[in-house]
Scaffold this active site. Structure first.
Site, PDB file in Angstrom:
ATOM      1  N   TYR A 223       0.859  -1.178   0.000  1.00 56.26           N
ATOM      2  CA  TYR A 223       0.000   0.000   0.000  1.00 56.26           C
ATOM      3  C   TYR A 223       0.898   1.231   0.000  1.00 56.26           C
ATOM      4  O   TYR A 223       1.940   1.234   0.639  1.00 56.26           O
ATOM      5  CB  TYR A 223      -0.924   0.005   1.233  1.00 56.26           C
ATOM      6  CG  TYR A 223      -1.865   1.180   1.248  1.00 56.26           C
ATOM      7  CD1 TYR A 223      -2.879   1.288   0.290  1.00 56.26           C
ATOM      8  CD2 TYR A 223      -1.740   2.205   2.189  1.00 56.26           C
ATOM      9  CE1 TYR A 223      -3.733   2.373   0.267  1.00 56.26           C
ATOM     10  CE2 TYR A 223      -2.603   3.295   2.178  1.00 56.26           C
ATOM     11  CZ  TYR A 223      -3.605   3.369   1.223  1.00 56.26           C
ATOM     12  OH  TYR A 223      -4.446   4.449   1.193  1.00 56.26           O
ATOM     13  N   TYR A 233       1.746   6.663   7.137  1.00 55.78           N
ATOM     14  CA  TYR A 233       1.805   5.386   6.415  1.00 55.78           C
ATOM     15  C   TYR A 233       3.106   5.229   5.622  1.00 55.78           C
ATOM     16  O   TYR A 233       4.057   4.610   6.076  1.00 55.78           O
ATOM     17  CB  TYR A 233       0.550   5.150   5.534  1.00 55.78           C
ATOM     18  CG  TYR A 233       0.493   3.687   5.170  1.00 55.78           C
ATOM     19  CD1 TYR A 233      -0.246   2.787   5.927  1.00 55.78           C
ATOM     20  CD2 TYR A 233       1.274   3.178   4.138  1.00 55.78           C
ATOM     21  CE1 TYR A 233      -0.217   1.421   5.658  1.00 55.78           C
ATOM     22  CE2 TYR A 233       1.309   1.814   3.854  1.00 55.78           C
ATOM     23  CZ  TYR A 233       0.562   0.956   4.612  1.00 55.78           C
ATOM     24  OH  TYR A 233       0.611  -0.389   4.351  1.00 55.78           O
TER      25      TYR A 233
HETATM   26  P1  NAD Z   1      -5.974  -9.159   7.136  1.00 52.97           P
HETATM   27  O1  NAD Z   1      -5.718  -8.859   8.576  1.00 52.97           O
HETATM   28  O2  NAD Z   1      -7.394  -9.163   6.672  1.00 52.97           O
HETATM   29  O3  NAD Z   1      -5.364 -10.614   6.740  1.00 52.97           O
HETATM   30  C1  NAD Z   1      -4.171 -11.092   7.268  1.00 52.97           C
HETATM   31  C2  NAD Z   1      -4.024 -12.582   6.980  1.00 52.97           C
HETATM   32  O4  NAD Z   1      -2.757 -13.018   7.505  1.00 52.97           O
HETATM   33  C3  NAD Z   1      -5.066 -13.494   7.648  1.00 52.97           C
HETATM   34  O5  NAD Z   1      -5.369 -14.576   6.794  1.00 52.97           O
HETATM   35  C4  NAD Z   1      -4.333 -14.048   8.886  1.00 52.97           C
HETATM   36  O6  NAD Z   1      -4.810 -15.321   9.352  1.00 52.97           O
HETATM   37  C5  NAD Z   1      -2.947 -14.171   8.304  1.00 52.97           C
HETATM   38  N1  NAD Z   1      -1.882 -14.174   9.325  1.00 52.97           N
HETATM   39  C6  NAD Z   1      -1.551 -13.196  10.199  1.00 52.97           C
HETATM   40  N2  NAD Z   1      -0.468 -13.578  10.931  1.00 52.97           N
HETATM   41  C7  NAD Z   1      -0.128 -14.825  10.500  1.00 52.97           C
HETATM   42  C8  NAD Z   1       0.880 -15.746  10.847  1.00 52.97           C
HETATM   43  N3  NAD Z   1       1.800 -15.470  11.780  1.00 52.97           N
HETATM   44  N4  NAD Z   1       0.907 -16.938  10.210  1.00 52.97           N
HETATM   45  C9  NAD Z   1      -0.015 -17.270   9.261  1.00 52.97           C
HETATM   46  N5  NAD Z   1      -0.980 -16.407   8.859  1.00 52.97           N
HETATM   47  C10 NAD Z   1      -1.041 -15.209   9.491  1.00 52.97           C
HETATM   48  O7  NAD Z   1      -5.083  -8.152   6.309  1.00 52.97           O
HETATM   49  P2  NAD Z   1      -5.199  -7.453   4.872  1.00 52.97           P
HETATM   50  O8  NAD Z   1      -5.605  -6.030   5.089  1.00 52.97           O
HETATM   51  O9  NAD Z   1      -5.929  -8.295   3.925  1.00 52.97           O
HETATM   52  O10 NAD Z   1      -3.673  -7.390   4.496  1.00 52.97           O
HETATM   53  C11 NAD Z   1      -3.028  -8.343   3.687  1.00 52.97           C
HETATM   54  C12 NAD Z   1      -1.891  -7.665   2.951  1.00 52.97           C
HETATM   55  O11 NAD Z   1      -2.432  -6.656   2.083  1.00 52.97           O
HETATM   56  C13 NAD Z   1      -0.920  -6.948   3.887  1.00 52.97           C
HETATM   57  O12 NAD Z   1       0.379  -7.087   3.409  1.00 52.97           O
HETATM   58  C14 NAD Z   1      -1.369  -5.500   3.793  1.00 52.97           C
HETATM   59  O13 NAD Z   1      -0.350  -4.578   4.100  1.00 52.97           O
HETATM   60  C15 NAD Z   1      -1.758  -5.429   2.315  1.00 52.97           C
HETATM   61  N6  NAD Z   1      -2.639  -4.301   1.963  1.00 52.97           N
HETATM   62  C16 NAD Z   1      -3.710  -3.984   2.727  1.00 52.97           C
HETATM   63  C17 NAD Z   1      -4.478  -2.863   2.390  1.00 52.97           C
HETATM   64  C18 NAD Z   1      -5.659  -2.444   3.223  1.00 52.97           C
HETATM   65  O14 NAD Z   1      -6.069  -1.290   3.123  1.00 52.97           O
HETATM   66  N7  NAD Z   1      -6.242  -3.328   3.987  1.00 52.97           N
HETATM   67  C19 NAD Z   1      -4.164  -2.111   1.244  1.00 52.97           C
HETATM   68  C20 NAD Z   1      -3.090  -2.501   0.460  1.00 52.97           C
HETATM   69  C21 NAD Z   1      -2.316  -3.604   0.842  1.00 52.97           C
END
Ligand code: NAD
Length: 394
Positions: A223, A233
């Protein structure tokens, strides 16, 4: 038991099994309508149970018909405690895949550990042979590395304290929040958790075990966001980690010429991970309002279905910018969208919060993440919080 939402600021400590199942089915229906592409056949999804990772797993199934092995860190129900939403989501995903006769197994454990990497490799060898796609979608508060040292991530600035408007999620009031600068150790620690080291470890391990197909694709999510949120951020601790992740893309491509690593820079969305970042929820609430009005707002599944069908699997290869990144934040960062967001940001006060922010939309997404606020579910009815996942590996 009767399951109601128990919200503490930016987290809900309960989840509803039927609501989570409905959310997964809705996402699958949406993805299915986007049609099939010639994409992954066998995918490993690291962080598969919620947010962008879950959406990726659903698109692997619905847009590509792929077998999937997922990795997650979730809790099943015990006694009076419900399971986490990711647990219920995964149970429904497995049901959907099995209904289609498609392979789905999930390992519940710490993806950062050597043991879980070995378990994944063993399962791939045993059940799939090789995988052609690895999605890296972890969002975690801490990581214990191979030497046994535990690192914690934090959400701070990297130079000056930063004071900005913020949305108090307890009462929807506009307040001011000051975010303190991190120490060098805290910056390093956040990079260790959310940077690219573990992504590279995964690819090295999969490669060494010969479980990646030739020209396998690996995509990690990043992001960037607008300048408005840079201090907290992109120029903050988490952004420093994301820049490390972005650099890791090139390192993986250099180390493994027959692997195609790519970063997808996604849109900012309410997920369990993002709701915890200071200042950012106000930006999201304004952004939702502006983008919905402009007709280009997307949620997780809309983002990932567009990624899979239009940017990742195309006859010409990845559709990237000049840095080699896929930009799913293209609509979010349109100048006319950001101009409007800036105006709303300046104007918004507690009294005008509903005028400038999509507060209802923000909370709707929030409750849906935990399986609540679905109109066709009767939340006064008793439900069994204990849900088995067929094909879970503990
Ligand atoms: P989320 O919290 O919804 O999902 C996180 C996932 O990681 C879950 O499936 C969880 O079970 C898993 N997880 C966490 N710790 C773990 C561990 N130790 N071992 C195994 N699994 C583990 O998060 P999200 O917002 O979907 O983020 C996912 C990625 O997308 C991240 O890298 C985030 O930075 C990126 N992202 C998010 C956004 C946003 O606005 N939400 C925007 C762009 C990029």
């Amino acid at each position: 038991m009767i399951i109601e939402p128990k919200v503490r600021e930016y987290i809900c400590t309960t989840a509803h099994p039927q609501g989570c199942a409905e959310s997964v089915r809705n996402q699958a229906d949406y993805a299915c309508k986007q049609g099939m592409v010639n994409g992954t056949k066998k995918a490993l999804i690291i962080g598969c149970s919620t947010g962008y990772g879950l959406a990726s797993r659903i698109c692997a199934l619905e847009n590509c018909g792929a077998d999937t092995l997922g990795i997650m860190f979730e809790r099943q129900a015990n006694g009076r405690r419900t399971a986490t939403p990711g647990w219920y989501n995964t149970a429904e995903f497995h049901r959907l895949a099995s209904g289609k006769g498609v392979y789905a197994k999930t390992i519940n454990g710490d993806a950062f550990s050597k043991e879980i990497k070995e378990k994944a490799i063993e399962l791939i060898k045993q059940d799939l042979g090789k995988v052609d796609l690895v999605v890296y979608s972890l969002a975690a508060p801490r990581r214990t590395d191979a030497e046994g040292k535990t690192w914690s991530s934090c959400l701070k600035t990297t130079d000056e304290p930063f004071t900005e408007k913020s949305l108090d999620l307890r009462n929807n009031e506009i307040t001011e929040k000051t975010v303190e600068p991190a120490t060098e150790e805290e910056v390093l620690s956040t990079v260790k958790v959310m940077g690219g080291e573990d992504w590279a470890d995964w690819i090295d391990a999969l490669k060494a075990a010969d479980v990646l197909t030739e020209n396998a694709v690996t995509v990690a999510y990043s992001y960037i966001g607008p300048e408005l949120t840079y201090p907290i951020y992109y120029h903050g601790t988490i952004g420093t980690a994301k820049q490390h992740l972005q650099k890791t893309m090139s390192e993986i491509n250099q180390a493994h010429p027959d692997v195609r690593a790519v970063i997808s820079v996604n849109k900012g969305l309410v997920t369990q991970a993002s709701a915890a970042i200071p200042v950012v929820p106000l930006y999201f609430a304004i952004l939702y309002k502006v983008m919905k009005r402009a007709g280009n707002h997307e949620n997780c599944i809309q983002q990932i279905a567009r990624l899979f069908t239009q940017k990742l699997y195309t006859p010409e290869g990845f559709r990237t910018d000049e840095n080699g990144f896929i930009r799913m934040d293209d609509y979010e960062l349109l100048p006319e969208i950001q101009e409007e967001v800036k105006k709303c940001w300046k104007a918004v006060t507690t009294d005008t919060v509903n005028q400038y922010c999509d507060i209802d939309g923000y909370w709707e997404d929030f409750y849906h993440m935990f399986g609540f606020h679905y109109s066709d579910i009767d939340y006064t009815q008793d439900v069994d919080a204990n849900v088995e996942i067929n094909g879970i590996v503990m």
